[in-house]
Design an enzyme around this catalytic site. Structure first.
Site, mmCIF file in Angstrom:
data_model
loop_
_atom_site.group_PDB
_atom_site.id
_atom_site.type_symbol
_atom_site.label_atom_id
_atom_site.label_comp_id
_atom_site.label_asym_id
_atom_site.label_seq_id
_atom_site.Cartn_x
_atom_site.Cartn_y
_atom_site.Cartn_z
ATOM 1 N N ASN A 105 26.905 -10.741 -4.509
ATOM 2 C CA ASN A 105 26.981 -11.992 -5.262
ATOM 3 C C ASN A 105 26.024 -13.014 -4.659
ATOM 4 O OD1 ASN A 105 27.937 -14.750 -5.924
ATOM 5 N ND2 ASN A 105 29.553 -13.675 -7.028
ATOM 6 N N ASN A 115 23.622 -5.759 8.407
ATOM 7 C CA ASN A 115 24.348 -4.560 8.783
ATOM 8 C C ASN A 115 25.155 -3.944 7.650
ATOM 9 O OD1 ASN A 115 26.124 -2.747 10.586
ATOM 10 N ND2 ASN A 115 27.607 -4.195 9.724
ATOM 11 N N SER A 118 19.201 3.954 8.706
ATOM 12 C CA SER A 118 19.837 5.213 9.104
ATOM 13 C C SER A 118 18.770 6.270 9.292
ATOM 14 C CB SER A 118 20.821 5.664 8.015
ATOM 15 O OG SER A 118 21.239 7.004 8.214
ATOM 16 N N TYR A 134 22.412 6.418 -1.297
ATOM 17 C CA TYR A 134 22.478 5.922 0.078
ATOM 18 C C TYR A 134 21.158 6.167 0.804
ATOM 19 C CZ TYR A 134 24.092 5.543 4.946
ATOM 20 O OH TYR A 134 24.247 5.201 6.272
ATOM 21 N N ALA A 179 18.251 6.792 -0.491
ATOM 22 C CA ALA A 179 17.181 6.034 -1.153
ATOM 23 C C ALA A 179 17.165 4.590 -0.664
ATOM 24 C CB ALA A 179 17.372 6.077 -2.678
ATOM 25 N N LYS A 188 18.434 3.428 2.191
ATOM 26 C CA LYS A 188 18.094 3.361 3.615
ATOM 27 C C LYS A 188 16.596 3.564 3.850
ATOM 28 C CE LYS A 188 22.211 2.563 5.253
ATOM 29 N NZ LYS A 188 22.523 1.245 5.866
#
Length: 227
Positions: free
Chosen positions: A64, A88, A140, A155, A157, A159
């Site tokens: 948001n 993070n 990652s 995920y 893609a 990272k």
């Protein structure tokens, strides 16, 4: 001993109520920084704040834009500046092959893991241009290489995108004395990831790619971020 480089630095940590974010916040508190943690879970933020030394906390959803602006505005109002941003926040999807993923599931993972970093960085940059700063993106090793039977396409893609965005931002804002870096942990044992270790095949596939032969602990990531 307090690291003089971090003493009184104002640090904003997204996804700071648990896991890696919580560990990062706790370490920065010990190093004498002024810490702000944010996540969408107000109750969890309150509990975490009590557990690690009462950092300032602000609830907000990284998906948001108004929430993101509110978190940054309140941090500036409280401390006058933001020296360090730790992007993070992240979520793992339900593991399934690409052809089984719905568009809604894909977009939700991209929105948190990639767009969340974009939104916070976008609104922190004007503040950091005044005095310089440091932005640390948590990515990652799944953004660096492909893992067999790791069914988390959105995920990985996200990272991978974070890694190249970090390089782009580092080049773009070096002239403003803003450093941008990425930390790319291997599989880290957290409240969010523990459930995946119940799958022995998944667990063994991950472990065989880790030279140390063990999963990372949140403290491993926290010390790297502090560095």
């Amino acid at each position: 001993m307090i690291n003089v480089k971090l003493k009184k630095k104002v640090v904003l940590i997204t996804g700071g109520s648990r896991g890696i974010g919580k560990a990062v916040a706790e370490l920065f508190m010990k190093e004498g920084a002024e810490v702000v943690i944010t996540s969408k879970n107000q109750k969890q933020l309150q509990q975490t704040s009590k557990e690690i030394g009462n950092p300032f906390f602000i609830a907000g959803d990284v998906r948001n834009e108004n929430d993101v602006k509110n978190v940054i505005d309140k941090t500036i109002k409280k401390f006058g500046r933001i020296d360090i941003l730790v992007n993070n926040v992240g979520v793992l999807p339900k593991m399934k092959p690409l052809d089984k993923i719905t568009e809604k599931e894909w977009n939700e993972i991209i929105d948190v893991n990639l767009n969340g970093h974009f939104r916070f960085t976008k609104y922190v940059i004007p503040q950091m241009k005044k005095n310089g700063g440091s932005i640390i993106n948590i990515s990652s090793d799944a953004g660096l290489k492909a893992f067999e039977n790791f069914y988390a396409d959105a995920y990985v893609a996200a990272k991978a995108a974070v890694i190249l965005l970090t390089k782009s931002w580092a080049l773009e804002y070096a002239k403003n004395n803003i450093r941008v870096n990425t930390v790319c942990p291997t599989f880290v044992v957290t409240q969010m990831t523990k459930k995946f270790l119940k799958n022995k095949k998944f667990k063994n596939n991950i472990l065989k790619n880790i030279p140390l032969g063990r999963f990372a602990d949140v403290s491993d990531v926290a010390t790297t971020v502090a560095f």
